[in-house]
Design a protein around this motif. Structure first.
Motif, PDB file in Angstrom:
ATOM      1  N   THR A  32       0.824  -1.207   0.000  1.00 36.30           N
ATOM      2  CA  THR A  32       0.000   0.000   0.000  1.00 36.30           C
ATOM      3  C   THR A  32       0.859   1.258   0.000  1.00 36.30           C
ATOM      4  O   THR A  32       1.950   1.280   0.583  1.00 36.30           O
ATOM      5  N   GLY A  33       0.360   2.279  -0.689  1.00 31.91           N
ATOM      6  CA  GLY A  33       0.984   3.596  -0.643  1.00 31.91           C
ATOM      7  C   GLY A  33       2.237   3.763  -1.478  1.00 31.91           C
ATOM      8  O   GLY A  33       3.016   4.684  -1.229  1.00 31.91           O
ATOM      9  N   ASN A  59      -4.370   1.402  -2.675  1.00 33.11           N
ATOM     10  CA  ASN A  59      -3.950   2.811  -2.661  1.00 33.11           C
ATOM     11  C   ASN A  59      -2.517   3.043  -3.135  1.00 33.11           C
ATOM     12  O   ASN A  59      -1.779   3.833  -2.546  1.00 33.11           O
ATOM     13  N   THR A  61      -0.083   4.488  -6.275  1.00 25.81           N
ATOM     14  CA  THR A  61      -0.237   5.526  -7.290  1.00 25.81           C
ATOM     15  C   THR A  61      -0.402   4.930  -8.682  1.00 25.81           C
ATOM     16  O   THR A  61      -1.157   5.430  -9.501  1.00 25.81           O
ATOM     17  N   GLY A  86      -8.579   1.139  -4.903  1.00 33.51           N
ATOM     18  CA  GLY A  86      -8.069   2.486  -4.679  1.00 33.51           C
ATOM     19  C   GLY A  86      -6.746   2.802  -5.329  1.00 33.51           C
ATOM     20  O   GLY A  86      -6.062   3.747  -4.917  1.00 33.51           O
ATOM     21  N   ASN A  87      -6.356   2.053  -6.346  1.00 35.19           N
ATOM     22  CA  ASN A  87      -5.080   2.316  -7.019  1.00 35.19           C
ATOM     23  C   ASN A  87      -5.249   3.397  -8.076  1.00 35.19           C
ATOM     24  O   ASN A  87      -6.326   3.558  -8.643  1.00 35.19           O
ATOM     25  N   ASN A 109     -10.559   1.580  -8.678  1.00 29.69           N
ATOM     26  CA  ASN A 109      -9.252   1.803  -9.282  1.00 29.69           C
ATOM     27  C   ASN A 109      -9.455   2.834 -10.388  1.00 29.69           C
ATOM     28  O   ASN A 109     -10.389   2.727 -11.179  1.00 29.69           O
ATOM     29  N   ASP A 133     -14.114   2.337   1.406  1.00 25.33           N
ATOM     30  CA  ASP A 133     -13.213   1.757   2.401  1.00 25.33           C
ATOM     31  C   ASP A 133     -13.919   1.485   3.720  1.00 25.33           C
ATOM     32  O   ASP A 133     -13.661   0.471   4.360  1.00 25.33           O
ATOM     33  N   SER A 140      -9.330   1.721   7.459  1.00 22.55           N
ATOM     34  CA  SER A 140      -8.318   2.032   6.444  1.00 22.55           C
ATOM     35  C   SER A 140      -7.583   3.331   6.748  1.00 22.55           C
ATOM     36  O   SER A 140      -6.413   3.474   6.401  1.00 22.55           O
ATOM     37  N   TYR A 145      -6.254  -2.768   6.960  1.00 21.42           N
ATOM     38  CA  TYR A 145      -6.981  -3.261   5.798  1.00 21.42           C
ATOM     39  C   TYR A 145      -7.554  -4.658   6.033  1.00 21.42           C
ATOM     40  O   TYR A 145      -7.797  -5.409   5.098  1.00 21.42           O
TER      41      TYR A 145
END
Length: 179
Positions: A32-33, A59, A61, A86-87, A109, A133, A140, A145
């Motif tokens: 994540t992130g 999540n 980028t 969430g990407n 996404n 979420d 989240s 998660y």
């Protein structure tokens, strides 16, 4: 758990498999992130294959999962029981790879949930119903998660783990051996 650095970008992937070996297996990993993709095998080995089971790609980028785009690949990748939400790119971009994706949670996404699957199906018990979420995860905002026991896909063995069901009760549990 693999946690990206806030503000990172480009090719900073959660897992970037660059080896010349044939197999990479991930089980119960959360990525994540990241400024890049959650999972991105950049190996040029055409016999390479990946098995991703019970993972969370959340999540990032870039894409949640980005497979290699070399059309001469000879193996079949497996993505099973994963959460891909969430990407900033695609949830799962199969590239030119042979990918079987089954019993996964995919939603929200930016580019969409699936692309470049060719003639491989994307409807093998994948759960794509709209939610957020708060409906899917325990917390989240705090980086938890874990799947909520009330999520629409709870009790389907999706994701890294699930919170205990409220109210107790008995559940059948099998451990090892035939049944």
């Amino acid at each position: 758990r693999l946690q990206g650095v806030t503000g990172s970008s480009g090719n900073r992937h959660g897992v970037d498999y660059q080896g010349t070996g044939n197999v990479v297996k991930l089980n119960r990993v959360t990525a994540t992130g990241f400024g890049g993709d959650g999972f991105n095998p950049s190996t040029t080995n055409t016999a390479h294959f990946a098995e991703l089971r019970n993972c969370n790609f959340v999540n990032n980028t870039g894409d949640g999962i980005q497979f290699h785009s070399t059309a001469s690949q000879t193996s079949q990748h497996i993505v099973e029981n994963c959460v891909i939400t969430g990407n900033g790119g695609w949830g799962l971009d199969a590239g030119a790879a042979r990918v079987v994706m089954a019993n996964c949670r995919a939603r929200d996404n930016t580019s969409g949930n699936f692309t470049n699957f060719g003639n491989y199906p994307t409807d093998l018990d994948n759960y794509t119903t709209d939610a957020d979420d708060a409906a899917d995860f325990v917390n989240s905002g705090a980086g938890n998660y874990q799947i909520k026991s009330t999520a629409g896909f709870a009790n389907r063995n999706i994701g890294v783990s699930q919170e205990a069901t409220a109210g107790g009760g008995l559940r059948r549990v099998f451990s090892g051996g035939a049944f």
